[in-house]
Design an enzyme around this catalytic site. Structure first.
Site, PDB file in Angstrom:
ATOM      1  N   CYS A 141       0.902  -1.217   0.030  1.00  0.00           N
ATOM      2  CA  CYS A 141       0.209  -0.045  -0.072  1.00  0.00           C
ATOM      3  C   CYS A 141       0.971   1.270  -0.094  1.00  0.00           C
ATOM      4  O   CYS A 141       1.802   1.038   0.633  1.00  0.00           O
ATOM      5  CB  CYS A 141      -0.935  -0.001   1.293  1.00  0.00           C
ATOM      6  N   HIS A 142       0.515   2.270  -0.812  1.00  0.00           N
ATOM      7  CA  HIS A 142       1.163   3.421  -0.824  1.00  0.00           C
ATOM      8  C   HIS A 142       0.921   4.230   0.488  1.00  0.00           C
ATOM      9  O   HIS A 142      -0.537   4.405   0.903  1.00  0.00           O
ATOM     10  CB  HIS A 142       0.667   4.351  -2.075  1.00  0.00           C
TER      11      HIS A 142
ATOM     12  N   ASP B  80     -11.061  -7.641  21.724  1.00  0.00           N
ATOM     13  CA  ASP B  80     -10.068  -7.562  22.877  1.00  0.00           C
ATOM     14  C   ASP B  80     -10.543  -7.113  24.254  1.00  0.00           C
ATOM     15  O   ASP B  80     -10.291  -7.382  25.024  1.00  0.00           O
ATOM     16  CB  ASP B  80      -8.944  -6.778  22.398  1.00  0.00           C
TER      17      ASP B  80
ATOM     18  N   MET C   5      -8.177   0.336   1.034  1.00  0.00           N
ATOM     19  CA  MET C   5      -7.550  -0.492   2.193  1.00  0.00           C
ATOM     20  C   MET C   5      -7.334   0.217   3.558  1.00  0.00           C
ATOM     21  O   MET C   5      -7.453  -0.513   4.394  1.00  0.00           O
ATOM     22  CB  MET C   5      -5.956  -0.659   1.727  1.00  0.00           C
TER      23      MET C   5
END
Length: 293
Positions: free
Chosen positions: A76-77, A128, A113
């Site tokens: 990814c950029h 969590d 993304m």
């Protein structure tokens, strides 16, 4: 591998060069959910989780994940993000935490993304925060909902409506008091169970997606016929079209009526007719050869 941009001529991974692209407005929205028990749901709602505010903590985690996506996804950029909006809501009917992330930028590459990373991190944080209360929570339905901008154009997912939503709407219709039974059918895209034949030769590569199209006038006629059957009060149909992944939602059908035999007969007749209106063709194959089971 011509369709995959993250490989070089030697078949090795590379980061795509976007330097020649002009910056443009890019947006993306992603969604997901965490299915929890009723006890966990009530603790989240009432603030009874010992670690603290579950939704607020997960929201911050999602925002941080979006900003650090290139550190998590290798190719990814780094993108200068304009905004990140992450919302978590409690779904009473599903006993779930629903998550939606919206990300935007003015750049040379998309932010899908980043949105997906935000949803994933938020879902993991919900787990969590609550794992001391429940270990068998399920993180599910993480998906891209929509994106805008870029050379590939806009995308918007047509998600299937929820059964709870359909039932609420059906029970509010005129004549709903006469419905003593509702039956629901959900169809998904199945893996083709036998080798495909193309060009006269058996091709045993695995099918990875299919393409579906429906004739709207014929579907409308099938629905009208079902509504005219004895004892039927309500009929609802949702159909997906275009390229669909294996396991993706293909159709949903809800039929309501007076007694079970009438409703079951109408549902089976309608589903059978809808399937005959569906034209299927193999769209994508895996690169590796294998056997169908």
């Amino acid at each position: 591998m011509d369709d995959f941009t993250h490989f070089n001529d030697d078949g090795r991974a590379k980061m795509v060069d976007v330097g020649e692209k002009a910056p443009s407005r890019r947006t993306a929205a992603a969604g997901g959910r965490v299915l929890v028990s009723r006890e966990t749901f009530e603790r989240i709602r009432s603030g009874g989780v010992k670690k603290g505010d579950v939704l607020a903590t997960a929201q911050i985690a999602g925002v941080m994940a979006a900003k650090h996506t290139p550190d998590l996804i290798p190719l990814c950029h780094p993108v200068l993000l304009d905004g990140i909006d992450l919302r978590l809501t409690l779904d009473e009917a599903r006993c779930a935490v629903d998550i939606r992330a919206e990300v935007s930028c003015q750049g040379r590459t998309g932010v899908e993304m980043e949105a997906l990373s935000a949803v994933s991190a938020a879902a993991l944080t919900v787990y969590d925060m609550c794992k001391a209360v429940q270990r068998d929570m399920v993180i599910t339905d993480i998906r891209l909902l929509e994106k805008t901008g870029g050379i590939h154009g806009d995308f918007r997912r047509a998600d299937a409506p929820s059964l709870d939503q359909w039932l609420r709407e059906a029970k509010a219709e005129p004549g709903a008091a006469d419905c003593g039974m509702y039956l629901f059918h959900r169809g998904v895209v199945r893996r083709t169970p036998k080798a495909q034949v193309r060009g006269g030769a058996a091709d045993s590569r695995a099918v990875t997606s299919m393409r579906f199209f429906y004739n709207e006038s014929e579907v409308s006629a099938a629905v009208a016929e079902a509504r005219g059957l004895p004892g039927i009060q309500t009929v609802r149909v949702w159909l997906a079209q275009g390229r669909l992944p294996l396991g993706g939602d293909l159709m949903q059908v809800l039929v309501g009526g007076d007694i079970r035999p009438h409703v079951l007969a109408a549902l089976e007749t309608l589903v059978a007719r809808l399937k005959t209106r569906c034209v299927r063709e193999e769209e994508e194959f895996s690169q590796e050869f294998g056997n169908f089971s």
